[in-house]
Design an enzyme around this catalytic site. Structure first.
Site, PDB file in Angstrom:
ATOM      1  N   SER A  67      36.910  -6.583  -2.599  1.00  0.00           N
ATOM      2  CA  SER A  67      36.728  -7.512  -1.482  1.00  0.00           C
ATOM      3  C   SER A  67      35.243  -7.630  -1.187  1.00  0.00           C
ATOM      4  CB  SER A  67      37.453  -6.996  -0.241  1.00  0.00           C
ATOM      5  OG  SER A  67      37.119  -7.755   0.909  1.00  0.00           O
ATOM      6  N   TYR A  81      38.024  -0.660   6.599  1.00  0.00           N
ATOM      7  CA  TYR A  81      38.266  -1.427   5.372  1.00  0.00           C
ATOM      8  C   TYR A  81      36.985  -1.523   4.548  1.00  0.00           C
ATOM      9  CZ  TYR A  81      40.191  -5.204   2.458  1.00  0.00           C
ATOM     10  OH  TYR A  81      40.636  -5.974   1.405  1.00  0.00           O
TER      11      TYR A  81
END
Length: 269
Positions: A153, A166
Site C-alpha cells: 500500500s 496500518y
C-alpha cells in the site's frame, strides 16, 4: 475446507504443448485478491485461491474455474495444509505466490492505539506473508521461474494521521519484499511489490471503520477511485512480463490522489 476443480481451459497445456503457469493467491475471498485470481485464470494460469471464508471462495471457483482452499495465513497448521494442496495440484512446482491477504483496522492515533488491532494487522500483513513465503519457497525454486508478488500500500511509504498502525504494518511488508529481493538475488525468483493507493472495494474501508456510512464517506467526491480490477490488471502485467524483467515496486493511484492524505474531492461526483 473447500476445493473446486479448475476449468479445463486453465489446466490444459497450450497449443505449443507448454504447461500453464501456476499461482497461489491469498486473500482471494474479496477485493483485489478475488479479482487477481479471476484475472490470472483468464490469462491462462492455473490458480489456487485461498482465504479464510470458504463460502466466498466457492462462489469464486464457480465463476472463474480456479481451485480454492480455506486458509488462515496466521496459522502454521493452516499454511501446512496449503503447502500439501499446492504440492498435490502443481506436483511440487509453483510459479507465483501473490500475497494479497491483509487489511487495516481502525484509525486511532498512536497515542490511543488499540494494541490488539495493531497486533492483528502485523500478524496478517507481515507475519502471514512471511509464513506463506517460507512455506512455498521450495516450490518456487523448483519451478525455475518463480515470482513472489506482494500487494502492499502507499500507506507503507507515506504516513498519515490515523494511519499509524496500518502504516507500520505495510511498511513492514514493504521491507520484507525489499529484503527478500536481496536475499534471493541470483536465483530465478522475482520479488515484485505493487503498492495501491485509494482502491474502492466492498470491504476494505468497512472492515477498517466498522460502519457503512463512514466507509462510503471515504470515497465521497473522489472521481474514479481505483477498482480491484485495476489492481489485478497491474498484477497481471507484472507476472506475465518476460521473466528477465522485474517490476521491483509499482505505486498505482487514482488520478485524483496525489498522496495518501491528499485527494481531490468535488461536489456532485
Amino acid at each position: 475446507m473447500t476445493d473446486s476443480s479448475a476449468s479445463p481451459s486453465a489446466v490444459a497445456p497450450s497449443a505449443e504443448g507448454v504447461a500453464p503457469l501456476t499461482a497461489v493467491v491469498t486473500g482471494a475471498s474479496s477485493g483485489i485478491g478475488r479479482a487477481t485470481a479471476a484475472r490470472l485464470v483468464a490469462d491462462g494460469w492455473r490458480v489456487l485461491a485461498v482465504a479464510r471464508r470458504e463460502d466466498r471462495l466457492a462462489g469464486l471457483a464457480a465463476e472463474s474455474g480456479c481451485e480454492v482452499l480455506g486458509v488462515d495465513v496466521t496459522s502454521d497448521e493452516s499454511v501446512e495444509r496449503l503447502v500439501a494442496r499446492a504440492e498435490e495440484l502443481f506436483e511440487g512446482s509453483l510459479n507465483a505466490v501473490v500475497h494479497v491477504a491483509g487489511g487495516a483496522l481502525g484509525v486511532e492515533p498512536a497515542a490511543r492505539a488499540d494494541l490488539d488491532k495493531w497486533q492483528r494487522m502485523y500478524d496478517i500483513n507481515v507475519l502471514g506473508a512471511v509464513r506463506v513465503t517460507r512455506a512455498l519457497l521450495p516450490a518456487l525454486r523448483e519451478s525455475g521461474r518463480g515470482d513472489l508478488l506482494f500487494v502492499t500500500s502507499v500507506a507503507g511509504q507515506e504516513a498519515y494521521p490515523g494511519g499509524s498502525g496500518y502504516n507500520a504494518a505495510k511498511a513492514g511488508e514493504h521491507m520484507l519484499a525489499a529484503a527478500l529481493r536481496l536475499e534471493l538475488n541470483g536465483e530465478r525468483i522475482r520479488v515484485i511489490e505493487i503498492a495501491p493507493g485509494m482502491v474502492r472495494t466492498e470491504e476494505f474501508s468497512l472492515v477498517r471503520l466498522g460502519d457503512q456510512a463512514a466507509a462510503d464517506a471515504v470515497y465521497d467526491g473522489v472521481e474514479n477511485p481505483l477498482t480491484a480490477e485495476d489492481c489485478a490488471d497491474v498484477i497481471s502485467y507484472a507476472l506475465n512480463a518476460p521473466h528477465h524483467l522485474n517490476l521491483d515496486l509499482v505505486t498505482v493511484r487514482p488520478l485524483a490522489q496525489a498522496a495518501a492524505h491528499r485527494v481531490a474531492r468535488h461536489q456532485g461526483v
